[in-house]
Design a protein around this motif. Sequence first.
Motif, PDB file in Angstrom:
ATOM      1  N   GLY A 108      -8.732 -34.931  -1.087  1.00  0.00           N
ATOM      2  CA  GLY A 108      -9.287 -33.590  -0.931  1.00  0.00           C
ATOM      3  C   GLY A 108      -9.942 -33.025  -2.176  1.00  0.00           C
ATOM      4  O   GLY A 108     -10.279 -31.843  -2.226  1.00  0.00           O
TER       5      GLY A 108
ATOM      6  N   ASN B 243     -13.520 -31.735  -1.480  1.00  0.00           N
ATOM      7  CA  ASN B 243     -13.467 -30.495  -0.700  1.00  0.00           C
ATOM      8  C   ASN B 243     -13.098 -29.316  -1.586  1.00  0.00           C
ATOM      9  O   ASN B 243     -13.695 -28.245  -1.494  1.00  0.00           O
TER      10      ASN B 243
ATOM     11  N   ILE C 177     -12.969 -24.360   4.870  1.00  0.00           N
ATOM     12  CA  ILE C 177     -13.691 -25.399   5.595  1.00  0.00           C
ATOM     13  C   ILE C 177     -13.295 -25.285   7.059  1.00  0.00           C
ATOM     14  O   ILE C 177     -12.165 -25.583   7.437  1.00  0.00           O
TER      15      ILE C 177
ATOM     16  N   GLU D 184     -13.727 -31.606   7.600  1.00  0.00           N
ATOM     17  CA  GLU D 184     -12.862 -31.907   6.452  1.00  0.00           C
ATOM     18  C   GLU D 184     -13.130 -33.289   5.860  1.00  0.00           C
ATOM     19  O   GLU D 184     -13.141 -33.458   4.650  1.00  0.00           O
ATOM     20  N   THR D 185     -13.334 -34.300   6.716  1.00  0.00           N
ATOM     21  CA  THR D 185     -13.508 -35.670   6.234  1.00  0.00           C
ATOM     22  C   THR D 185     -14.951 -36.152   6.340  1.00  0.00           C
ATOM     23  O   THR D 185     -15.228 -37.325   6.112  1.00  0.00           O
TER      24      THR D 185
ATOM     25  N   LYS E 153     -20.299 -30.366   6.495  1.00  0.00           N
ATOM     26  CA  LYS E 153     -19.181 -29.445   6.673  1.00  0.00           C
ATOM     27  C   LYS E 153     -19.699 -28.082   7.103  1.00  0.00           C
ATOM     28  O   LYS E 153     -20.816 -27.700   6.783  1.00  0.00           O
TER      29      LYS E 153
END
Length: 94
Positions: free
Chosen positions: A42, A45, A65, A69-70, A74
């Motif tokens: 993370g 992010n 977010i 997330e992945t 986003k």
Amino acid sequence: MSVRLAVRVTPKGGRDAVDGWSPDEAGRPVLKVRVSAAPSDGAANAAVVALIAKALNVPRSAVRIAAGETSRLKRLEVEGATAADLAQAFGAPP
């Protein structure tokens, strides 16, 4: 008051910066963002959230977010910001 923002993230991009707007495949405006952090645990992010919060002059807790997330693409939700704030910080979307 909150605003939604679509971003395309480039992790391990060498520096933390906003590279401006570009259209996605459907022609919708997406903000291009690069962060130096790797996309593990993370970190990327967190770097994106911190970068957007700093640019919009809101606390990091105001940036969330909402989707992706992945993913590199986003959707962010920013509390306490308006479309005018986005235009002032990043320029008007195309």
